[in-house]
Design a protein around this motif. Structure first.
Motif, PDB file in Angstrom:
ATOM      1  N   GLY A 157     -81.994 -26.377   2.112  1.00 56.55           N
ATOM      2  CA  GLY A 157     -82.137 -26.875   0.814  1.00 56.55           C
ATOM      3  C   GLY A 157     -80.478 -26.532   0.165  1.00 56.55           C
ATOM      4  N   VAL A 158     -80.252 -25.653  -0.131  1.00 52.71           N
ATOM      5  CA  VAL A 158     -78.721 -25.349  -0.621  1.00 52.71           C
ATOM      6  C   VAL A 158     -78.093 -26.744  -0.884  1.00 52.71           C
ATOM      7  N   GLU A 159     -77.808 -27.098  -1.986  1.00 51.28           N
ATOM      8  CA  GLU A 159     -77.159 -28.669  -1.769  1.00 51.28           C
ATOM      9  C   GLU A 159     -75.305 -27.853  -1.751  1.00 51.28           C
ATOM     10  N   MET A 160     -74.508 -28.642  -1.251  1.00 49.28           N
ATOM     11  CA  MET A 160     -73.377 -28.128  -0.365  1.00 49.28           C
ATOM     12  C   MET A 160     -71.785 -29.237  -1.171  1.00 49.28           C
ATOM     13  N   PRO A 161     -70.913 -29.720  -1.961  1.00 47.43           N
ATOM     14  CA  PRO A 161     -69.961 -30.391  -2.206  1.00 47.43           C
ATOM     15  C   PRO A 161     -69.812 -31.101  -0.655  1.00 47.43           C
ATOM     16  N   MET A 171     -69.032 -36.352  -7.517  1.00 49.92           N
ATOM     17  CA  MET A 171     -68.599 -35.909  -6.379  1.00 49.92           C
ATOM     18  C   MET A 171     -70.028 -35.472  -5.401  1.00 49.92           C
ATOM     19  N   GLU A 172     -69.816 -36.461  -3.649  1.00 49.29           N
ATOM     20  CA  GLU A 172     -71.206 -36.491  -2.855  1.00 49.29           C
ATOM     21  C   GLU A 172     -70.994 -35.233  -2.438  1.00 49.29           C
ATOM     22  N   VAL A 173     -72.828 -34.853  -1.947  1.00 50.05           N
ATOM     23  CA  VAL A 173     -72.461 -33.373  -1.938  1.00 50.05           C
ATOM     24  C   VAL A 173     -73.741 -33.699  -0.110  1.00 50.05           C
ATOM     25  N   ILE A 174     -73.774 -31.932   0.719  1.00 47.16           N
ATOM     26  CA  ILE A 174     -75.109 -33.243   1.809  1.00 47.16           C
ATOM     27  C   ILE A 174     -76.154 -31.728   1.150  1.00 47.16           C
ATOM     28  N   THR A 175     -77.451 -32.330   1.828  1.00 48.14           N
ATOM     29  CA  THR A 175     -77.547 -30.664   1.511  1.00 48.14           C
ATOM     30  C   THR A 175     -77.917 -30.325   3.208  1.00 48.14           C
TER      31      THR A 175
END
Length: 275
Positions: free
Chosen positions: A9-13, A1-5
């Motif tokens: 700094g928290v990563e979210m799908p 699953m790709e994530v964005i930051t």
């Protein structure tokens, strides 16, 4: 699953599962199916009246909490500072969680003029470590600018209506300028004719994908976070099967050209429903 930051700094799908208009009991079943299919981000809200069902599905999944990303939202009648803090506690009790991943102000309701108070409550929750990231939903450039002027934390996310016929480029550009992630609700246009367009069928045929998968891929390549909703197991599986192909520049441009400025949901500048 790709994530964005996110900007803290928290990563979210980048692709999650939405449960708008899904009754509580049905939400439990749908979220269970989604988690079994591979989704790890779930988007709910107080207004959806299904936080308890979402919480039951999360607990029953047996998945480690740190693998999941859970979003819920503050409703329009609870923008006052103390009310917002209580509303968060109540949502957390219904979800059965100790820490939330993302908390959003659902609508700005500018006619009430209370969304800055609500944001200050979210800042308090964030500072206390009760939520990993805070953001907004349905905010315009004008309401975001007012928030910047009055408060200290830039929203991590703005969740807005966004689909090929209403791509909100100016708002997306404003988000990018200020480090705000764009999250799309109704990413497939609520099924109101968008997925029947021949342009999408042609692109889909070239990749062996459905029109819905083509639209979701368009979102992902734009950098949007996207939260399609379905209660059908086959569609839930179809919507996450969008990471094995890529649209070329001509295909992206063809989808961009579907913009007709047609908003399907309420106008955030005037929407003030308290129900």
């Amino acid at each position: 699953m790709e994530v964005i930051t996110l900007n803290n700094g928290v990563e979210m799908p980048q692709l999650g599962f939405g449960v708008w208009q899904v009754p509580d009991g049905e939400a439990e079943k749908a979220v269970t199916t989604a988690l079994e299919t591979g989704y790890r981000s779930i988007d709910t809200a107080k207004l959806y009246y299904n936080e308890e069902g979402v919480g039951r599905a999360i607990r029953a999944s047996g998945l480690p909490r740190e693998e999941l990303f859970v979003t819920t939202k503050l409703w329009n009648d609870e923008h006052e500072y103390d009310k917002a803090l209580r509303a968060f506690d109540e949502s957390m009790e219904r979800l059965g969680l100790d820490v939330l991943d993302l908390y959003l102000i659902h609508w700005p309701v500018p006619s009430r003029g209370k969304y800055v108070d609500a944001w200050k409550a979210l800042e308090k929750l964030y500072a206390d470590g009760r939520v990993r990231a805070i953001g907004v939903s349905n905010f315009t450039i004008k309401t975001l600018q007012h928030l910047f002027e009055e408060t200290g934390v830039v929203p991590a996310v703005n969740q807005i209506e966004l689909h090929p016929q209403f791509p909100q480029k100016d708002l997306r550009d404003f988000h990018a300028e200020h480090g705000i992630a764009t999250e799309a609700w109704s990413p497939l246009g609520q099924g109101q004719g968008l997925l029947d367009l021949p342009e999408l069928a042609e692109i889909g045929a070239a990749h062996g994908k459905s029109p819905a998968q083509v639209v979701l891929r368009w979102h992902l390549q734009l950098g949007n976070v996207v939260i399609p909703k379905s209660v059908t197991p086959e569609r839930i599986a179809e919507n996450i099967d969008v990471f094995d192909f890529r649209l070329d520049d001509a295909e992206m441009a063809a989808i961009d050209a579907l913009d007709n400025g047609r908003r399907l949901g309420p106008d955030p500048a005037t929407f003030a429903w308290m129900g």
